[in-house]
Design an enzyme around this catalytic site. Sequence first.
Site, PDB file in Angstrom:
ATOM      1  N   GLU A 129       0.909  -1.283   0.171  1.00 21.67           N
ATOM      2  CA  GLU A 129       0.029  -0.119  -0.070  1.00 21.67           C
ATOM      3  C   GLU A 129       0.887   1.402   0.023  1.00 21.67           C
ATOM      4  OE1 GLU A 129      -1.243  -0.143   4.080  1.00 21.67           O
ATOM      5  OE2 GLU A 129      -2.097   1.693   3.788  1.00 21.67           O
ATOM      6  N   ASP A 169       0.376  -1.708   6.254  1.00 24.35           N
ATOM      7  CA  ASP A 169       1.042  -1.204   7.556  1.00 24.35           C
ATOM      8  C   ASP A 169      -0.042  -2.027   8.536  1.00 24.35           C
ATOM      9  OD1 ASP A 169       2.628   0.710   6.735  1.00 24.35           O
ATOM     10  OD2 ASP A 169       1.337   2.353   6.342  1.00 24.35           O
ATOM     11  N   ASP A 206      -1.648  -0.851  10.671  1.00 21.29           N
ATOM     12  CA  ASP A 206      -2.880  -0.115  11.508  1.00 21.29           C
ATOM     13  C   ASP A 206      -4.063  -0.130  10.796  1.00 21.29           C
ATOM     14  OD1 ASP A 206      -2.822   1.030   8.871  1.00 21.29           O
ATOM     15  OD2 ASP A 206      -1.558   2.983   9.630  1.00 21.29           O
ATOM     16  N   ASP A 229      -6.063   1.292   8.715  1.00 24.93           N
ATOM     17  CA  ASP A 229      -5.962   1.333   7.410  1.00 24.93           C
ATOM     18  C   ASP A 229      -5.489   0.360   6.727  1.00 24.93           C
ATOM     19  OD1 ASP A 229      -7.233   3.937   7.256  1.00 24.93           O
ATOM     20  OD2 ASP A 229      -5.550   5.230   6.623  1.00 24.93           O
TER      21      ASP A 229
END
Length: 647
Positions: free
Chosen positions: A432, A505, A507, A509
């Site tokens: 990403e 990541d 996280d 998102d």
Amino acid sequence: MASTTKKRYTGQDIQVLEGLEPVRKRPGMYIGGTGKSGLHHLLWEVVDNAVDEATNGYASQIDVTLHKDGQSVTVTDNGRGIPVDMHPKMKKPTLEVILTTLHAGGKFDSSNYITSGGLHGVGSSVVNALSDKLVATVKRDGKTFQQTYSKGLPKTKLKTTSRNTRGTGTSVFFHPDPEIFESIKFDSTLIRDQLDTKAYLNAALRIVYKDEVSGEKFEYHHEGGIVEYLEHVVTTEKMRPVHPEVFSIKQEGMKDGLRVEIALQWTESPRERVLSFVNGIPTRDGGTHEQGLKDAVRSSVRAYMETHNLTVKNLDVSADDVREGMVAIINLFMVDPQFQGQTKEKLNNPGARSKIVGALRLDLEQYLNDNPTTGEAIATRVIQSARARAASRAAAKSVRRKSSISHRLNLPGKLADCSSTDPAECEIFIVEGDSAGGSAKQGRNRNHQAVLPLRGKVLNAEQASLSKVNANKELSNIVQALGCGIGDNLNLSQLRYHSVILLMDADSDGHHIATLLLTFFYRYMRPLIENGHVFIAQPPLYRIDAGKESHWALDDSDKEKIISDLRKKRKDLKVEIQRFKGLGEMMPKTLNETTLNPETRRLLQVTIPADRKLVTETTMQELMGKDSAPRFDFIMSNATEVEELDV
Ligand code: 2B7
């Protein structure tokens, strides 16, 4: 050193570590999550304790009752009954100590329990901590004792409720705490399935399951044990055996108190299927015992083929060829199993491998020698597989030669391709963002690792038609890069990378994008998942520097564990902690070491479990990390079938 002598068990044998607050604070660490799988974990934990009592020869029947509300359960065994004598140090009844202290367990002293199924190692105290009501009833010494708890704390003293009791045993009623779990509704089908498997794995055991919601009653008892289990798997999955009899061994009294049961049969199925267990508990990621089984099978079948001149000139027979079509069940009983991996479903004891080889190799070879019809049928199956593999290798090579030139012209511009053209060794990282993509491009091994950065929005393929999917730039880039087509036109032999690795990541998102991509693969390129080509990378969230050493932690709990381990060694140690905000922040070299390099990284393989359809948002969360975004739930509730995704 384990001992097989059964001595009298008293309160002194219980080890005491700590109270139960940590369990309520971070339930996920003890039961893997607070969704459906975590909820059922409570039940397996209690059932496993009862099964332990049976495996060790003290109980013969277990009763499980799902109560009318569908959200509370009683488990009863006819074993010895948990001791109720005073615990000398804690000045409380042993039963109370076991139920109110973390890791209080006789199982740490192997003289009391020969094998322990408490794989998850957390025990009844965790169930107690996470239940808003738990009632323990013990029948022992002609009396009945009872104590009630809530959220891990006693509500009553241990009371004697009868003084003319026949028989012995333990009974545990619990109602999970709705404040902890997303839902506390138990799934009766899942319970039935699991109890049936437990009965196969413990042939002496009888399990009676009552579902008070539906009013049904089921009895599970399989005298044939794992041989019957294997026959059941072969029949229900419609695999055709190539020899009539299931080969099996049962070894008891091995050194170190090990006991192992193995059942094997070769079939026409194009896959191998190994179901491995330790103390009757599934080790879905295999481990050293499974490796031992594979080693032994390879070596005995090869030896048999060689001594009987059943080999074919110029045909290489690989270990995979030997195991193609093989269905195997292995159940190892041992005292102190060590587990590894995110879900702790991989056996890690190094000794297990050679012990299994020792137990199986000669017996299997002897069996083949004594049963030449079976031996020849297996040899024929192995040669068939080796031939097919050789033929498909040749075909793939010629396709590659033709396609590598024309195909490359159509590759997406953002793809940083690798130089190898052998799909078996090629990997593609779907990353990403451009900055993370940049680090990955620099940190990868150019020979066999390609990187495709995603920039724009990934479409939610759950509700999208094929034309919409094709119109989405990011998804169509992926399809182009993979080269194998999509939907009904998918042709796996054209897949350009045998490992497709999602690198996001750590996280919310990142989780969101990973979910969207998995939804897409599940809907439009499912064979990729079914054939084990899809993986999730595990980039670290923290870097911990202590003196000259650097450590990487996947999440908060990992971080805390590393720090506490370091501090154990040196109390005054100065540690520096860096939190990575995103992959882009990581030095390419660090990214290589922690996430890209096959030698040092950790990957999660995405699979759809064939046997159990357990798995829900919890597993999806485990799959992608600890924090979950609200948006994530939105996707899960819409994507019903994606719930079957599992790692
Ligand atoms: C601390 C844990 C691991 N335990 C015992 C003895 C018997 C026993 C148990 C159990 C679940 C629901 C009904 C040993 C072991 C505690 O120490 S747990 N039975 N059944 C169970 O939990 N069933 C025991 C030695 C002598 N007498 C009893």
